[in-house]
Design a protein around this motif. Structure first.
Motif, PDB file in Angstrom:
ATOM      1  N   SER A  19      41.511  45.817  27.401  1.00 48.22           N
ATOM      2  CA  SER A  19      40.235  46.440  27.725  1.00 48.22           C
ATOM      3  C   SER A  19      39.351  45.494  28.532  1.00 48.22           C
ATOM      4  CB  SER A  19      39.514  46.869  26.452  1.00 48.22           C
ATOM      5  OG  SER A  19      39.328  45.743  25.599  1.00 48.22           O
ATOM      6  N   ALA A  20      39.503  44.209  28.309  1.00 55.24           N
ATOM      7  CA  ALA A  20      38.715  43.223  29.045  1.00 55.24           C
ATOM      8  C   ALA A  20      39.561  41.986  29.299  1.00 55.24           C
ATOM      9  CB  ALA A  20      37.454  42.832  28.287  1.00 55.24           C
ATOM     10  N   MET A  21      39.318  41.386  30.448  1.00 49.81           N
ATOM     11  CA  MET A  21      39.970  40.125  30.797  1.00 49.81           C
ATOM     12  C   MET A  21      38.909  39.211  31.391  1.00 49.81           C
ATOM     13  SD  MET A  21      43.580  41.435  32.429  1.00 49.81           S
ATOM     14  CE  MET A  21      44.397  39.829  32.259  1.00 49.81           C
ATOM     15  N   GLY A  22      39.156  37.923  31.305  1.00 50.43           N
ATOM     16  CA  GLY A  22      38.163  37.017  31.842  1.00 50.43           C
ATOM     17  C   GLY A  22      38.644  35.594  31.924  1.00 50.43           C
ATOM     18  N   TRP A  23      37.695  34.742  32.311  1.00 51.07           N
ATOM     19  CA  TRP A  23      37.961  33.319  32.449  1.00 51.07           C
ATOM     20  C   TRP A  23      36.910  32.533  31.675  1.00 51.07           C
ATOM     21  CZ3 TRP A  23      42.255  31.546  34.856  1.00 51.07           C
ATOM     22  CH2 TRP A  23      42.944  32.437  35.673  1.00 51.07           C
ATOM     23  N   TYR A  24      37.386  31.543  30.945  1.00 44.89           N
ATOM     24  CA  TYR A  24      36.544  30.571  30.287  1.00 44.89           C
ATOM     25  C   TYR A  24      36.900  29.200  30.845  1.00 44.89           C
ATOM     26  CZ  TYR A  24      35.068  33.914  26.693  1.00 44.89           C
ATOM     27  OH  TYR A  24      34.508  34.975  26.019  1.00 44.89           O
ATOM     28  N   ARG A  25      36.031  28.229  30.605  1.00 49.12           N
ATOM     29  CA  ARG A  25      36.348  26.853  31.014  1.00 49.12           C
ATOM     30  C   ARG A  25      35.844  25.865  29.972  1.00 49.12           C
ATOM     31  NH1 ARG A  25      32.279  26.288  36.278  1.00 49.12           N
ATOM     32  NH2 ARG A  25      30.304  26.149  35.111  1.00 49.12           N
ATOM     33  N   GLN A  26      36.504  24.734  29.962  1.00 54.28           N
ATOM     34  CA  GLN A  26      36.113  23.676  29.037  1.00 54.28           C
ATOM     35  C   GLN A  26      36.192  22.335  29.750  1.00 54.28           C
ATOM     36  OE1 GLN A  26      38.242  23.582  25.300  1.00 54.28           O
ATOM     37  NE2 GLN A  26      36.585  22.449  24.317  1.00 54.28           N
ATOM     38  N   ALA A  27      35.044  21.701  29.889  1.00 57.16           N
ATOM     39  CA  ALA A  27      34.976  20.370  30.486  1.00 57.16           C
ATOM     40  C   ALA A  27      35.117  19.323  29.384  1.00 57.16           C
ATOM     41  CB  ALA A  27      33.651  20.204  31.223  1.00 57.16           C
ATOM     42  N   PRO A  28      35.516  18.116  29.728  1.00 57.79           N
ATOM     43  CA  PRO A  28      35.672  17.069  28.714  1.00 57.79           C
ATOM     44  C   PRO A  28      34.393  16.854  27.924  1.00 57.79           C
ATOM     45  CG  PRO A  28      36.642  16.366  30.782  1.00 57.79           C
ATOM     46  CD  PRO A  28      35.928  17.651  31.065  1.00 57.79           C
ATOM     47  N   GLY A  29      34.509  16.862  26.609  1.00 57.02           N
ATOM     48  CA  GLY A  29      33.360  16.631  25.750  1.00 57.02           C
ATOM     49  C   GLY A  29      32.423  17.809  25.579  1.00 57.02           C
ATOM     50  N   LYS A  30      32.791  18.951  26.142  1.00 60.95           N
ATOM     51  CA  LYS A  30      31.931  20.129  26.062  1.00 60.95           C
ATOM     52  C   LYS A  30      32.672  21.282  25.403  1.00 60.95           C
ATOM     53  CE  LYS A  30      28.969  19.110  30.027  1.00 60.95           C
ATOM     54  NZ  LYS A  30      28.358  19.670  31.263  1.00 60.95           N
ATOM     55  N   GLN A  31      31.893  22.275  24.970  1.00 54.58           N
ATOM     56  CA  GLN A  31      32.489  23.456  24.368  1.00 54.58           C
ATOM     57  C   GLN A  31      33.031  24.394  25.440  1.00 54.58           C
ATOM     58  OE1 GLN A  31      29.477  25.191  21.772  1.00 54.58           O
ATOM     59  NE2 GLN A  31      30.369  24.129  20.015  1.00 54.58           N
ATOM     60  N   ARG A  32      33.993  25.201  25.039  1.00 49.45           N
ATOM     61  CA  ARG A  32      34.512  26.208  25.945  1.00 49.45           C
ATOM     62  C   ARG A  32      33.411  27.240  26.203  1.00 49.45           C
ATOM     63  NH1 ARG A  32      40.468  28.590  24.888  1.00 49.45           N
ATOM     64  NH2 ARG A  32      40.742  26.334  24.688  1.00 49.45           N
ATOM     65  N   GLU A  33      33.272  27.634  27.467  1.00 47.32           N
ATOM     66  CA  GLU A  33      32.215  28.582  27.832  1.00 47.32           C
ATOM     67  C   GLU A  33      32.774  29.693  28.708  1.00 47.32           C
ATOM     68  OE1 GLU A  33      29.204  26.641  30.184  1.00 47.32           O
ATOM     69  OE2 GLU A  33      30.597  26.128  31.788  1.00 47.32           O
ATOM     70  N   LEU A  34      32.119  30.844  28.606  1.00 43.03           N
ATOM     71  CA  LEU A  34      32.498  31.977  29.447  1.00 43.03           C
ATOM     72  C   LEU A  34      32.111  31.682  30.895  1.00 43.03           C
ATOM     73  CD1 LEU A  34      33.373  34.999  29.830  1.00 43.03           C
ATOM     74  CD2 LEU A  34      30.952  35.558  29.495  1.00 43.03           C
ATOM     75  N   VAL A  35      33.031  31.969  31.801  1.00 49.27           N
ATOM     76  CA  VAL A  35      32.745  31.887  33.237  1.00 49.27           C
ATOM     77  C   VAL A  35      32.477  33.286  33.784  1.00 49.27           C
ATOM     78  CG1 VAL A  35      33.637  31.242  35.502  1.00 49.27           C
ATOM     79  CG2 VAL A  35      34.187  29.842  33.488  1.00 49.27           C
ATOM     80  N   ALA A  36      33.410  34.198  33.536  1.00 49.29           N
ATOM     81  CA  ALA A  36      33.268  35.564  34.023  1.00 49.29           C
ATOM     82  C   ALA A  36      34.227  36.465  33.262  1.00 49.29           C
ATOM     83  CB  ALA A  36      33.542  35.650  35.523  1.00 49.29           C
ATOM     84  N   SER A  37      33.846  37.732  33.157  1.00 47.44           N
ATOM     85  CA  SER A  37      34.717  38.706  32.513  1.00 47.44           C
ATOM     86  C   SER A  37      34.634  40.021  33.261  1.00 47.44           C
ATOM     87  CB  SER A  37      34.338  38.901  31.048  1.00 47.44           C
ATOM     88  OG  SER A  37      33.039  39.443  30.948  1.00 47.44           O
ATOM     89  N   ILE A  38      35.658  40.861  33.048  1.00 45.79           N
ATOM     90  CA  ILE A  38      35.704  42.159  33.711  1.00 45.79           C
ATOM     91  C   ILE A  38      36.413  43.144  32.795  1.00 45.79           C
ATOM     92  CG2 ILE A  38      37.836  41.533  34.940  1.00 45.79           C
ATOM     93  CD1 ILE A  38      36.755  43.260  37.307  1.00 45.79           C
ATOM     94  N   THR A  39      35.850  44.345  32.678  1.00 43.43           N
ATOM     95  CA  THR A  39      36.477  45.372  31.869  1.00 43.43           C
ATOM     96  C   THR A  39      37.511  46.131  32.693  1.00 43.43           C
ATOM     97  OG1 THR A  39      34.912  47.108  32.476  1.00 43.43           O
ATOM     98  CG2 THR A  39      34.292  45.648  30.648  1.00 43.43           C
ATOM     99  N   ASN A  40      38.311  46.968  32.035  1.00 39.41           N
ATOM    100  CA  ASN A  40      39.295  47.744  32.786  1.00 39.41           C
ATOM    101  C   ASN A  40      38.619  48.798  33.655  1.00 39.41           C
ATOM    102  OD1 ASN A  40      38.531  49.451  30.757  1.00 39.41           O
ATOM    103  ND2 ASN A  40      40.524  49.537  29.769  1.00 39.41           N
TER     104      ASN A  40
ATOM    105  N   SER B 213      37.914  39.648  39.690  1.00 37.93           N
ATOM    106  CA  SER B 213      38.469  40.966  40.015  1.00 37.93           C
ATOM    107  C   SER B 213      39.757  41.142  39.231  1.00 37.93           C
ATOM    108  CB  SER B 213      38.725  41.088  41.521  1.00 37.93           C
ATOM    109  OG  SER B 213      39.661  40.115  41.960  1.00 37.93           O
ATOM    110  N   ARG B 214      40.205  42.371  39.149  1.00 42.71           N
ATOM    111  CA  ARG B 214      41.474  42.620  38.455  1.00 42.71           C
ATOM    112  C   ARG B 214      42.233  43.731  39.133  1.00 42.71           C
ATOM    113  NH1 ARG B 214      40.211  44.474  32.331  1.00 42.71           N
ATOM    114  NH2 ARG B 214      42.437  44.962  32.269  1.00 42.71           N
ATOM    115  N   ASP B 215      43.540  43.624  39.034  1.00 44.22           N
ATOM    116  CA  ASP B 215      44.451  44.651  39.523  1.00 44.22           C
ATOM    117  C   ASP B 215      45.112  45.245  38.285  1.00 44.22           C
ATOM    118  OD1 ASP B 215      46.627  46.109  40.492  1.00 44.22           O
ATOM    119  OD2 ASP B 215      46.897  44.765  42.215  1.00 44.22           O
ATOM    120  N   ASN B 216      44.645  46.404  37.870  1.00 41.63           N
ATOM    121  CA  ASN B 216      45.158  46.995  36.632  1.00 41.63           C
ATOM    122  C   ASN B 216      46.636  47.350  36.743  1.00 41.63           C
ATOM    123  OD1 ASN B 216      42.705  46.805  35.240  1.00 41.63           O
ATOM    124  ND2 ASN B 216      41.973  48.739  36.065  1.00 41.63           N
TER     125      ASN B 216
END
Length: 113
Positions: A30-51, A68-71
């Motif tokens: 239903s949803a896909m996205g990207w998170y990132r985690q830099a050294p010494g930091k918490q994982r954070e949301l970058v972007a998400s997209i629903t179907n 973007s997504r290709d369903n």
């Protein structure tokens, strides 16, 4: 079995661009996205997209990154422009379905001159 496979990370100079891809298998999401985690930091949301195509971005990347997504291919992309050193992190693909949340192994993005 759900599998998320990321590609496209690497080293880029400040101001440069990269495109990340995440190919999913084993389910539809239903949803896909990207998170990132830099050294010494918490994982954070970058972007998400629903179907349905609804997107959400972190304030720090708005105007620079595009998700973007290709369903049909069950694939999500992250186009990253005007990259900054503070974008350096491991980027993780994320996918959600009725059974839970899934993560890819991560791909390193390094922004440095």
């Amino acid at each position: 079995q759900v599998q998320l496979v990321e590609s496209g990370g690497g080293l880029v100079q400040p101001g440069g661009s990269l495109t990340l891809s995440c190919a999913a298998s084993g389910s539809r999401f239903s949803a896909m996205g990207w998170y990132r985690q830099a050294p010494g930091k918490q994982r954070e949301l970058v972007a998400s997209i629903t179907n349905g195509g609804r997107t959400n971005y972190a304030m720090s990347v708005k105007g620079r990154f595009t998700i973007s997504r290709d369903n049909a291919k069950n694939t999500v992309y992250l186009q990253m422009n005007s990259l900054k050193p503070e974008d350096t992190a491991v980027y993780y693909c994320n996918a959600v379905n009725v059974f839970g949340t899934y993560w890819g192994p991560g791909t390193q993005v390094t922004v440095s001159s």
